[in-house]
Design a protein around this motif. Structure first.
Motif, PDB file in Angstrom:
ATOM      1  N   MET A   1      28.262 -75.194  15.112  1.00  0.00           N
ATOM      2  CA  MET A   1      26.953 -74.636  15.477  1.00  0.00           C
ATOM      3  C   MET A   1      26.362 -75.426  16.640  1.00  0.00           C
ATOM      4  SD  MET A   1      23.513 -74.363  13.124  1.00  0.00           S
ATOM      5  CE  MET A   1      24.362 -73.394  11.877  1.00  0.00           C
ATOM      6  N   LYS A   2      25.995 -74.742  17.710  1.00  0.00           N
ATOM      7  CA  LYS A   2      25.419 -75.400  18.871  1.00  0.00           C
ATOM      8  C   LYS A   2      23.945 -75.693  18.616  1.00  0.00           C
ATOM      9  CE  LYS A   2      24.552 -74.765  23.824  1.00  0.00           C
ATOM     10  NZ  LYS A   2      24.897 -76.156  24.142  1.00  0.00           N
ATOM     11  N   ALA A   3      23.531 -76.931  18.844  1.00  0.00           N
ATOM     12  CA  ALA A   3      22.137 -77.309  18.619  1.00  0.00           C
ATOM     13  C   ALA A   3      21.245 -76.654  19.662  1.00  0.00           C
ATOM     14  CB  ALA A   3      21.992 -78.827  18.666  1.00  0.00           C
ATOM     15  N   MET A   4      20.056 -76.259  19.225  1.00  0.00           N
ATOM     16  CA  MET A   4      19.105 -75.548  20.076  1.00  0.00           C
ATOM     17  C   MET A   4      18.068 -76.510  20.636  1.00  0.00           C
ATOM     18  SD  MET A   4      16.838 -72.233  18.938  1.00  0.00           S
ATOM     19  CE  MET A   4      18.333 -71.307  18.568  1.00  0.00           C
ATOM     20  N   GLU A   5      17.700 -76.324  21.880  1.00  0.00           N
ATOM     21  CA  GLU A   5      16.664 -77.129  22.516  1.00  0.00           C
ATOM     22  C   GLU A   5      15.387 -77.034  21.685  1.00  0.00           C
ATOM     23  OE1 GLU A   5      13.176 -77.896  24.762  1.00  0.00           O
ATOM     24  OE2 GLU A   5      13.798 -75.836  24.278  1.00  0.00           O
ATOM     25  N   PRO A   6      14.676 -78.169  21.471  1.00  0.00           N
ATOM     26  CA  PRO A   6      13.563 -78.187  20.519  1.00  0.00           C
ATOM     27  C   PRO A   6      12.490 -77.129  20.732  1.00  0.00           C
ATOM     28  CG  PRO A   6      14.191 -80.428  21.042  1.00  0.00           C
ATOM     29  CD  PRO A   6      14.998 -79.539  21.941  1.00  0.00           C
ATOM     30  N   ARG A   7      12.048 -76.907  21.953  1.00  0.00           N
ATOM     31  CA  ARG A   7      10.954 -75.941  22.152  1.00  0.00           C
ATOM     32  C   ARG A   7      11.389 -74.533  21.750  1.00  0.00           C
ATOM     33  NH1 ARG A   7       6.858 -77.352  27.098  1.00  0.00           N
ATOM     34  NH2 ARG A   7       6.852 -79.609  26.836  1.00  0.00           N
ATOM     35  N   GLN A   8      12.602 -74.163  22.081  1.00  0.00           N
ATOM     36  CA  GLN A   8      13.117 -72.862  21.686  1.00  0.00           C
ATOM     37  C   GLN A   8      13.259 -72.780  20.172  1.00  0.00           C
ATOM     38  OE1 GLN A   8      17.000 -71.961  23.239  1.00  0.00           O
ATOM     39  NE2 GLN A   8      16.971 -69.841  22.523  1.00  0.00           N
ATOM     40  N   ALA A   9      13.747 -73.888  19.570  1.00  0.00           N
ATOM     41  CA  ALA A   9      13.935 -73.914  18.121  1.00  0.00           C
ATOM     42  C   ALA A   9      12.610 -73.763  17.384  1.00  0.00           C
ATOM     43  CB  ALA A   9      14.613 -75.222  17.714  1.00  0.00           C
ATOM     44  N   TYR A  10      11.592 -74.496  17.804  1.00  0.00           N
ATOM     45  CA  TYR A  10      10.313 -74.427  17.102  1.00  0.00           C
ATOM     46  C   TYR A  10       9.606 -73.091  17.327  1.00  0.00           C
ATOM     47  CZ  TYR A  10      10.721 -79.216  15.507  1.00  0.00           C
ATOM     48  OH  TYR A  10      11.145 -80.348  14.865  1.00  0.00           O
ATOM     49  N   ARG A  11       9.901 -72.426  18.411  1.00  0.00           N
ATOM     50  CA  ARG A  11       9.371 -71.075  18.610  1.00  0.00           C
ATOM     51  C   ARG A  11       9.900 -70.142  17.525  1.00  0.00           C
ATOM     52  NH1 ARG A  11      11.551 -66.735  20.845  1.00  0.00           N
ATOM     53  NH2 ARG A  11      13.269 -67.915  21.777  1.00  0.00           N
ATOM     54  N   LEU A  12      11.186 -70.279  17.195  1.00  0.00           N
ATOM     55  CA  LEU A  12      11.780 -69.459  16.140  1.00  0.00           C
ATOM     56  C   LEU A  12      11.375 -69.924  14.742  1.00  0.00           C
ATOM     57  CD1 LEU A  12      15.436 -69.019  17.485  1.00  0.00           C
ATOM     58  CD2 LEU A  12      13.589 -67.331  17.506  1.00  0.00           C
ATOM     59  N   TRP A  13      11.164 -71.219  14.595  1.00  0.00           N
ATOM     60  CA  TRP A  13      10.857 -71.811  13.292  1.00  0.00           C
ATOM     61  C   TRP A  13       9.406 -71.572  12.873  1.00  0.00           C
ATOM     62  CZ3 TRP A  13      12.363 -77.647  12.172  1.00  0.00           C
ATOM     63  CH2 TRP A  13      12.324 -77.872  10.789  1.00  0.00           C
ATOM     64  N   ALA A  14       8.519 -71.376  13.845  1.00  0.00           N
ATOM     65  CA  ALA A  14       7.082 -71.330  13.567  1.00  0.00           C
ATOM     66  C   ALA A  14       6.688 -70.409  12.411  1.00  0.00           C
ATOM     67  CB  ALA A  14       6.323 -70.954  14.844  1.00  0.00           C
ATOM     68  N   PRO A  15       7.209 -69.172  12.318  1.00  0.00           N
ATOM     69  CA  PRO A  15       6.752 -68.284  11.237  1.00  0.00           C
ATOM     70  C   PRO A  15       7.116 -68.762   9.830  1.00  0.00           C
ATOM     71  CG  PRO A  15       7.770 -67.020  13.018  1.00  0.00           C
ATOM     72  CD  PRO A  15       8.082 -68.462  13.269  1.00  0.00           C
ATOM     73  N   THR A  16       8.151 -69.601   9.697  1.00  0.00           N
ATOM     74  CA  THR A  16       8.585 -70.060   8.371  1.00  0.00           C
ATOM     75  C   THR A  16       8.372 -71.558   8.162  1.00  0.00           C
ATOM     76  OG1 THR A  16      10.861 -70.414   9.165  1.00  0.00           O
ATOM     77  CG2 THR A  16      10.332 -68.239   8.239  1.00  0.00           C
ATOM     78  N   TYR A  17       7.704 -72.197   9.102  1.00  0.00           N
ATOM     79  CA  TYR A  17       7.597 -73.660   9.083  1.00  0.00           C
ATOM     80  C   TYR A  17       6.806 -74.185   7.896  1.00  0.00           C
ATOM     81  CZ  TYR A  17       7.092 -78.413  10.913  1.00  0.00           C
ATOM     82  OH  TYR A  17       7.132 -79.774  11.078  1.00  0.00           O
ATOM     83  N   ALA A  18       5.922 -73.366   7.356  1.00  0.00           N
ATOM     84  CA  ALA A  18       5.072 -73.819   6.247  1.00  0.00           C
ATOM     85  C   ALA A  18       5.873 -74.112   4.980  1.00  0.00           C
ATOM     86  CB  ALA A  18       3.991 -72.785   5.945  1.00  0.00           C
ATOM     87  N   ALA A  19       7.065 -73.551   4.856  1.00  0.00           N
ATOM     88  CA  ALA A  19       7.889 -73.791   3.666  1.00  0.00           C
ATOM     89  C   ALA A  19       8.314 -75.256   3.612  1.00  0.00           C
ATOM     90  CB  ALA A  19       9.109 -72.883   3.679  1.00  0.00           C
ATOM     91  N   GLU A  20       8.092 -75.892   2.466  1.00  0.00           N
ATOM     92  CA  GLU A  20       8.441 -77.304   2.299  1.00  0.00           C
ATOM     93  C   GLU A  20       9.950 -77.487   2.314  1.00  0.00           C
ATOM     94  OE1 GLU A  20       7.105 -80.412   2.820  1.00  0.00           O
ATOM     95  OE2 GLU A  20       5.677 -80.088   1.183  1.00  0.00           O
ATOM     96  N   THR A  21      10.415 -78.543   2.983  1.00  0.00           N
ATOM     97  CA  THR A  21      11.819 -78.920   2.973  1.00  0.00           C
ATOM     98  C   THR A  21      11.956 -80.309   2.371  1.00  0.00           C
ATOM     99  OG1 THR A  21      11.800 -80.000   5.151  1.00  0.00           O
ATOM    100  CG2 THR A  21      12.173 -77.603   5.106  1.00  0.00           C
TER     101      THR A  21
END
Length: 219
Positions: A1-21
């Motif tokens: 799996m190729k790692a994603m540049e942080p800004r692009q990654a957090y753009r995709l992660w934002a809608p589900t970020y509230a879920a605790e990990t």
């Protein structure tokens, strides 16, 4: 799996970020254990994500910055701004306490970030910093998340061990006051269970996933 540049990654992660990990839960445990009391203090959460950690009545002044506008919009907090951690929009010595949580590993060289955190922290003030643990990376763990469709992505992350963090902080003007690791144990068992990952919990038990430091700004 190729790692994603942080800004692009957090753009995709934002809608589900509230879920605790597991990582975010261990980070919060460490912040509670190491960070000084916030009451009456000026607090900066540098790399605040959605700003969810700023939802407290304790600080007299609490603000956050993040490079991802999508993350800030997802949280809807009113005390946040989009900014680069290496160029903070605040005067020198603006804050009594600074948090920088699970952010520094996104930089190849975190030293400029440490220098900027020192600039905005008052002399005698404190920095609570955390990072994805080098032991976790060695064991094969990666910074990963699921988007709204359940697709797993990896966020680009650079490994910096504890001695590297302490050295960079010292070069920026901080002295280390405490250091602690967040390890897989009973407190996160339910998070593994919710993901149907009981076998992974047994395998990871005792593994350090988060490294945390309390630094004090020296004169």
């Amino acid at each position: 799996m190729k790692a994603m540049e942080p800004r692009q990654a957090y753009r995709l992660w934002a809608p589900t970020y509230a879920a605790e990990t597991v990582v975010s839960f261990l980070d919060e445990e460490l912040a509670v254990a190491l960070s000084p009391a916030l009451e009456g203090k000026r607090l900066l959460d540098a790399g605040c994500g959605t700003g969810r950690r700023l939802a407290t009545d304790e600080p007299a002044l609490a603000v956050g910055i993040d490079a991802s506008q999508e993350m800030l919009l997802a949280g809807g907090a009113g005390c946040v701004a989009a900014a680069d951690l290496r160029a903070l929009p605040f005067p020198p010595q603006s804050f009594d306490i600074v948090w920088c949580r699970l952010v520094l590993g996104h930089f190849v060289d975190p030293l400029p970030a440490y220098c900027e955190l020192a600039r905005v922290c008052r002399i005698g003030g404190f920095l609570f910093a955390s990072d994805f643990h080098a032991d976790a990376a060695t064991a094969g763990h990666r910074r990963r998340f699921r988007d709204q469709q359940g697709i797993v992505y990896e966020v680009e992350h650079h490994v910096h061990d504890g001695s590297a963090h302490i050295d960079m902080a010292a070069r920026a003007g901080f002295s280390v006051k405490a250091q602690r690791d967040g390890c897989v144990g009973p407190s996160v068992k339910n998070i593994y269970a919710a993901a149907a990952s009981d076998a992974a919990f047994e395998q990871d038990y005792g593994l350090a996933l988060v490294a945390a430091f309390l630094f004090q700004r020296m004169a």
